[in-house]
Design a protein around this motif. Structure first.
Motif, short mmCIF file in Angstrom:
data_model
loop_
_atom_site.label_atom_id
_atom_site.label_comp_id
_atom_site.label_asym_id
_atom_site.label_seq_id
_atom_site.Cartn_x
_atom_site.Cartn_y
_atom_site.Cartn_z
N SER A 52 43.50 74.19 88.84
CA SER A 52 42.68 75.41 88.75
C SER A 52 42.72 76.22 90.05
O SER A 52 42.09 77.28 90.12
CB SER A 52 41.23 75.07 88.43
OG SER A 52 41.09 74.66 87.09
N SER A 53 43.44 75.75 91.04
CA SER A 53 43.50 76.48 92.31
C SER A 53 44.11 77.87 92.17
O SER A 53 43.70 78.80 92.89
CB SER A 53 44.25 75.66 93.38
OG SER A 53 45.52 75.28 92.92
N PRO A 54 45.09 78.11 91.25
CA PRO A 54 45.54 79.49 91.07
C PRO A 54 44.43 80.40 90.54
O PRO A 54 44.29 81.54 91.00
CB PRO A 54 46.67 79.35 90.04
CG PRO A 54 47.16 77.96 90.20
CD PRO A 54 45.95 77.16 90.52
N GLU A 55 43.62 79.91 89.58
CA GLU A 55 42.49 80.70 89.10
C GLU A 55 41.54 81.03 90.25
O GLU A 55 41.04 82.16 90.36
CB GLU A 55 41.70 79.95 88.02
CG GLU A 55 42.35 79.96 86.65
CD GLU A 55 43.22 78.73 86.40
OE1 GLU A 55 43.45 78.39 85.25
OE2 GLU A 55 43.68 78.14 87.38
N LEU A 56 41.29 80.03 91.10
CA LEU A 56 40.39 80.23 92.24
C LEU A 56 40.94 81.27 93.20
O LEU A 56 40.23 82.19 93.61
CB LEU A 56 40.15 78.90 92.96
CG LEU A 56 39.28 78.97 94.22
CD1 LEU A 56 37.90 79.54 93.90
CD2 LEU A 56 39.15 77.58 94.84
N VAL A 220 47.23 87.47 83.38
CA VAL A 220 46.84 86.68 84.55
C VAL A 220 46.25 85.33 84.13
O VAL A 220 46.54 84.30 84.73
CB VAL A 220 45.83 87.47 85.42
CG1 VAL A 220 45.34 86.62 86.58
CG2 VAL A 220 46.49 88.74 85.96
N ALA A 221 45.42 85.33 83.09
CA ALA A 221 44.82 84.08 82.61
C ALA A 221 45.89 83.09 82.17
O ALA A 221 45.84 81.90 82.52
CB ALA A 221 43.87 84.36 81.44
N ALA A 222 46.87 83.56 81.43
CA ALA A 222 47.96 82.68 81.00
C ALA A 222 48.78 82.22 82.20
O ALA A 222 49.16 81.05 82.30
CB ALA A 222 48.85 83.41 80.00
N GLY A 223 49.03 83.13 83.13
CA GLY A 223 49.83 82.77 84.31
C GLY A 223 49.15 81.75 85.19
O GLY A 223 49.78 80.77 85.61
N THR A 224 47.85 81.94 85.44
CA THR A 224 47.13 80.99 86.30
C THR A 224 46.87 79.67 85.59
O THR A 224 46.56 78.66 86.23
CB THR A 224 45.80 81.58 86.81
OG1 THR A 224 45.01 82.00 85.70
CG2 THR A 224 46.05 82.76 87.74
N VAL A 259 35.13 78.37 90.25
CA VAL A 259 35.81 79.66 90.43
C VAL A 259 34.83 80.83 90.31
O VAL A 259 34.79 81.70 91.19
CB VAL A 259 36.97 79.81 89.42
CG1 VAL A 259 37.62 81.18 89.55
CG2 VAL A 259 38.00 78.71 89.62
N LEU A 260 34.02 80.84 89.23
CA LEU A 260 33.04 81.92 89.11
C LEU A 260 31.97 81.83 90.19
O LEU A 260 31.49 82.85 90.69
CB LEU A 260 32.37 81.87 87.74
CG LEU A 260 32.99 82.68 86.59
CD1 LEU A 260 32.11 82.63 85.37
CD2 LEU A 260 33.27 84.12 87.00
N GLY A 261 31.59 80.59 90.55
CA GLY A 261 30.59 80.41 91.60
C GLY A 261 31.04 80.98 92.94
O GLY A 261 30.32 81.76 93.58
N ILE A 262 32.24 80.61 93.36
CA ILE A 262 32.76 81.10 94.64
C ILE A 262 33.00 82.61 94.58
O ILE A 262 32.68 83.35 95.52
CB ILE A 262 34.05 80.34 95.00
CG1 ILE A 262 33.72 78.89 95.35
CG2 ILE A 262 34.78 81.01 96.18
CD1 ILE A 262 34.92 77.99 95.53
#
Length: 305
Positions: A52-56, A220-224, A259-262
Motif C-alpha cells: 500500500s506504500s504507492p497509495e500512501l 491511479v487506483a489501478a496503478g497503485t 493512507v487517508l489518516g496521513i
C-alpha cells in the motif's frame, strides 16, 4: 510525453512489479517462520502495508499539492480494485482457504472502517481530527495483529520454526537479515514499478481529457494497486494463500486508516469529499466489503466460481 516514453514506463513498471512481488513474497513468508509470527499476520501487516506504500505516496503528495479529489479517489478506487479484481484473480488461479480470524475479525474491521469513511465524509470533508483518529486506528490494529500472530505461531509449536532454540545464533541472524533484505528490496521495486506505470497511465488519461477524480478512481487506483495484484497473485500461485488473502484485506484497512489518516493530517484544509463519492463510490466500497462476509463464510474458501 512522447508515446515511446509512455510505453517504456508501462513495460518497465510491469517488469519491476513482477520482480518486486517475487522478492516480497519469498522474504515475507520466510520471515514469518523465523520471527515466530503467522503468515496471515505477516500478510495483514508487513506485506499489506508495504504494497500500500504507492497509495500512501500518491495520496500524501496529492494532499500536500491540494489535489484532494485525487487523494480520496485513489483510496476508494484502490479498495474496490483490491477485492473485485485482485482477490477474484487470485482465487481463479488457486482456490483460497480463508482463516477463521479473517471472517470473525479482519473483514468486520474492513467493513467498519469503510463505514467510517462515509461517516467522516458526510459533511463533505475529512479534517485533521478525522485523520488523527484514523491514524491511531492503524496503530492499534497493527499491535493487535502482531500479538495475535505470535500467539497463533506459538500454538503451532516450535517444531515449525526455522530458528529454534537449538539453532545456531549466526545462522538465525543470517536468515533474518537476508529475508528482511528481500522484503525491503521487493517493496522498493514495487513502489518504483507502480510509479512508472502510474506516470504512463496518467499521461495517457490526461491526453484524453479525463477529470482528476475519475483518474484517481480508475487509472491511479489501478496503478497503485498493482503491487497488491502482483503480490497476491504470485502468493496464490506459490501456495502462500494466507499472504494472498491477508494482503488484500490488510491493504484495504491500511488504505483507509493509514493512507487517508496521513493524507488528512497533511492537507492544510482537510480532504474534500466530492458529493459523487458519497452518492456512489463510497457506498460501493462498503458493499464490496460486506460482500466478502458471505463469500468467506462459504466453506471458509473462495472457490474459482
Amino acid at each position: 510525453m512522447a508515446p515511446f516514453l509512455i510505453a517504456l514506463y508501462l513495460l518497465g513498471g510491469a517488469a519491476l512489479l513482477i520482480l518486486g512481488a517475487e522478492a516480497l513474497v519469498r522474504g515475507a513468508s520466510r520471515l514469518a517462520s523465523i520471527v515466530g509470527i503467522s503468515s496471515l499476520a505477516i500478510g495483514l501487516t508487513v506485506v499489506a502495508y508495504g504494497t500500500s506504500s504507492p497509495e500512501l505516496s500518491v495520496s500524501a503528495y496529492a494532499a500536500l499539492a491540494g489535489q484532494t479529489d485525487l487523494a480520496v479517489g485513489n483510496v476508494v478506487g484502490s479498495n474496490l480494485f483490491n477485492v473485485l479484481l485482485i482477490l477474484g484473480l487470485s482465487a481463479l488461479l488457486s482456490p483460497l482457504r480463508i482463516s477463521t480470524q479473517l471472517v470473525r475479525f479482519d473483514v468486520p474491521v474492513m467493513i467498519g472502517v469503510s463505514l467510517l469513511v462515509l461517516l467522516f465524509g458526510a459533511d463533505g470533508m475529512i479534517g485533521r481530527g478525522d485523520g488523527l483518529i484514523l491514524l491511531l486506528g492503524v496503530v492499534v490494529y497493527s499491535f493487535f495483529q502482531i500479538w495475535q500472530g505470535r500467539r497463533e505461531k506459538n500454538a503451532e509449536g516450535l517444531a515449525q520454526f526455522e530458528c529454534r532454540p537449538s539453532s545456531g545464533t549466526t545462522r538465525c541472524a543470517g536468515n533474518l537479515w537476508r529475508n528482511i533484505f528481500w522484503v525491503i528490496a521487493g517493496l522498493g521495486l514495487l513502489v518504483l514499478g507502480s510509479r512508472w506505470l502510474v506516470t504512463g497511465a496518467v499521461q495517457t488519461a490526461r491526453a484524453l481529457g479525463v477529470s482528476e477524480l475519475v483518474i484517481g478512481l480508475t487509472v491511479v487506483a489501478a496503478g497503485t494497486s498493482l503491487p497488491e495484484a502482483a503480490t497476491s497473485v504470485l502468493a496464490a500461485w506459490r501456495g502462500e494463500r494466507d499472504i494472498a488473502v491477508g494482503n488484500v484485506v490488510g491493504s484495504n484497512i491500511f488504505n483507509i486508516l493509514g493512507v487517508l489518516g496521513i493524507s488528512g493530517l497533511l492537507a492544510s484544509d482537510g480532504l474534500a469529499v466530492a458529493a459523487s463519492l458519497l452518492r456512489f463510490d463510497i457506498p460501493a466500497m462498503i458493499a464490496v466489503a460486506v460482500a466478502c462476509l458471505p463469500i468467506f463464510f462459504t466453506g471458509h474458501q473462495i472457490s474459482r466460481w
